[in-house]
Scaffold this motif. Sequence first.
Motif, PDB file in Angstrom:
ATOM      1  N   TYR A 176     -10.228 -16.867 -10.924  1.00  0.00           N
ATOM      2  CA  TYR A 176     -11.600 -16.379 -10.796  1.00  0.00           C
ATOM      3  C   TYR A 176     -12.575 -17.299 -11.509  1.00  0.00           C
ATOM      4  N   ARG A 177     -12.287 -17.593 -12.728  1.00  0.00           N
ATOM      5  CA  ARG A 177     -13.274 -18.336 -13.510  1.00  0.00           C
ATOM      6  C   ARG A 177     -13.361 -19.795 -13.109  1.00  0.00           C
ATOM      7  N   ASN A 178     -12.289 -20.301 -12.554  1.00  0.00           N
ATOM      8  CA  ASN A 178     -12.308 -21.716 -12.184  1.00  0.00           C
ATOM      9  C   ASN A 178     -12.787 -21.961 -10.760  1.00  0.00           C
ATOM     10  N   TYR A 179     -12.658 -20.986  -9.924  1.00  0.00           N
ATOM     11  CA  TYR A 179     -12.969 -21.236  -8.519  1.00  0.00           C
ATOM     12  C   TYR A 179     -13.822 -20.151  -7.882  1.00  0.00           C
ATOM     13  N   ILE A 180     -13.330 -18.940  -7.959  1.00  0.00           N
ATOM     14  CA  ILE A 180     -14.001 -17.882  -7.221  1.00  0.00           C
ATOM     15  C   ILE A 180     -15.414 -17.667  -7.717  1.00  0.00           C
ATOM     16  N   ILE A 181     -15.611 -17.903  -8.982  1.00  0.00           N
ATOM     17  CA  ILE A 181     -16.941 -17.676  -9.538  1.00  0.00           C
ATOM     18  C   ILE A 181     -17.975 -18.564  -8.850  1.00  0.00           C
ATOM     19  N   CYS A 182     -17.535 -19.686  -8.351  1.00  0.00           N
ATOM     20  CA  CYS A 182     -18.463 -20.582  -7.654  1.00  0.00           C
ATOM     21  C   CYS A 182     -18.681 -20.145  -6.210  1.00  0.00           C
ATOM     22  N   GLY A 183     -17.806 -19.331  -5.717  1.00  0.00           N
ATOM     23  CA  GLY A 183     -17.961 -18.910  -4.342  1.00  0.00           C
ATOM     24  C   GLY A 183     -17.977 -20.083  -3.394  1.00  0.00           C
ATOM     25  N   SER A 184     -18.792 -19.972  -2.395  1.00  0.00           N
ATOM     26  CA  SER A 184     -18.850 -21.029  -1.385  1.00  0.00           C
ATOM     27  C   SER A 184     -19.794 -22.153  -1.788  1.00  0.00           C
ATOM     28  N   ASN A 185     -20.381 -22.027  -2.958  1.00  0.00           N
ATOM     29  CA  ASN A 185     -21.298 -23.086  -3.391  1.00  0.00           C
ATOM     30  C   ASN A 185     -20.566 -24.349  -3.807  1.00  0.00           C
ATOM     31  N   ARG A 186     -19.363 -24.168  -4.239  1.00  0.00           N
ATOM     32  CA  ARG A 186     -18.682 -25.280  -4.891  1.00  0.00           C
ATOM     33  C   ARG A 186     -18.411 -26.422  -3.927  1.00  0.00           C
ATOM     34  N   ALA A 187     -18.791 -27.581  -4.355  1.00  0.00           N
ATOM     35  CA  ALA A 187     -18.522 -28.793  -3.593  1.00  0.00           C
ATOM     36  C   ALA A 187     -17.316 -29.494  -4.198  1.00  0.00           C
ATOM     37  N   SER A 188     -16.596 -30.168  -3.378  1.00  0.00           N
ATOM     38  CA  SER A 188     -15.421 -30.874  -3.888  1.00  0.00           C
ATOM     39  C   SER A 188     -15.414 -32.327  -3.456  1.00  0.00           C
ATOM     40  N   ASP A 189     -16.507 -32.743  -2.898  1.00  0.00           N
ATOM     41  CA  ASP A 189     -16.570 -34.155  -2.533  1.00  0.00           C
ATOM     42  C   ASP A 189     -17.101 -34.950  -3.723  1.00  0.00           C
TER      43      ASP A 189
END
Length: 464
Positions: free
Chosen positions: A377-390
């Motif tokens: 949750y804290r590492n990924y889900i909290i960012c939701g779909s905003n998180r960029a990985s490029d």
Amino acid sequence: MTPPSMLRMAEKRKRQDEENNHSESPNHKRRRVVQNGGSYGATRDVYDHPSSPDGESSSPSRARSLSSSGKRRQRAKPTFSQSQSTSKGKGKEPEKPPPLMNRFFSRLFSSQPASSKAAPPNPFSSQPPLSNASSSKATSSQPSLSRASSSKVPPLQPSLSRASFSDAPPARASSSETSSSQASSSEASSSQASPSQPSLPNASTSQASPLEPLSVKVSPSKAASSQAPALKVPPSNPSSSRPPPTNVGASSSRTRIFTPEETERITVAVETYRDKHNMTQREVNDLIQKGLGVGRTVVDTELKKFWSLVTATCSGKPRQKVIDFCRMRFHNFKARGGHWTPEEEEQLAQLVAQGGTKWAKWSLVMNRHPRDLRDRYRNYIICGSNRASDRWAPEEEEMFKMHVHEALEALEREKAAKPDNSFYDRPLDQLIDWQEISRRLGRTRSRLQCMSKWKKLQRRAEST
DNA sequence: TTCTCTCGTTCGCCGTTGTT
DNA sequence: AACAACGGCGAACGAGAGAA
């Protein structure tokens, strides 16, 4: 059957599986190495879930790893989170409930008081249609860019800030000092701001805070108690507050707090108890996990006896350490390390949104280890779909540096105001709240990404 | 081929909070 | 006060992708 033989059985089965599934994810391979140390949790399919052997406990992970690997090979494609547009939509940062403790740094960004714990919004809930990473980044960067252009703070050279403070001896924040951050957590203020409409806030909402004045609030009681912070013994490595690894150079260089001998003693103790009470390993695992989510204190007399037996095998270790160790290794949860499916992530997001971060409680619902839930949750889900990985765009990188620079400046002011407080003796960038930086970036990058990015910038600056 | 960047994941450590 | 659970940080690892 002895644990080693069971482990060998598990290893054999896994090897057979590998032969049938050549596409196993790298993480699975690595985990197997780690798990060679012996984990009933890791080898649970030997003991547990007879109705759901590898096919159920592991295959989904492998199936997931297939898609995951494929995803990672195509960097231009949306990340896992970004690909959730149909189900998740545009993710508002699922702000966690206000951390009652927080690094004091959080409050440097916010003057709002911390709210009580509240369930964070579900990042997967109905939200505006997902835009891609670049657009979300652009959106989130707009307010801060304007600030950046008007700010007198130049883009930070990471090495400079570090060099400025790195010669100070590291010191861990005392409990009183760190707890002073509770006065105001930006996470708190964020979740407090829109508790009734959790799905709507987006990056732009979270970007509003950078324009807030950097203020510092310390509750009087906390401030008073911080006069003499308890300091941990400085580690040998002055650049780190963490103690040096105990097994540097080992094949698995992760610090082991329990030696193989201690691990063996614990295992024997558990097995002895199991056999003496004519229990199955699954039952023992449940016993070990007992108390999780069912109350905070063990009142079961038999359980106390069990822990007395087990902890006695490691008399040099704190009781709680032994218990934590056992709970990490003896459990009936889904094999750790399995990749997360979109459905699982959504389920977790919903659970947290509905009931808050009750990891122990949700672990029973999702059959995942509480710490897995927490970390995911804290590492990924909290960012939701905003998180960029490029890759980080130059402007995004500048934005990031600006936020870090602001944080360091605020820390410098704090340090100047409290010259006698050894809390600030450590490199100030070690005091940065990366969760807050992530939030300031509109959750387009996770705290781990931010932390990692900062270190890379430092390395880059130091090498030039 | 090597290097760099990024990723997903795990977990040790420490502090805080809540319960008994 | 002791204990248990939770929160937070961040290091470590192996790996893929792409640039040099």
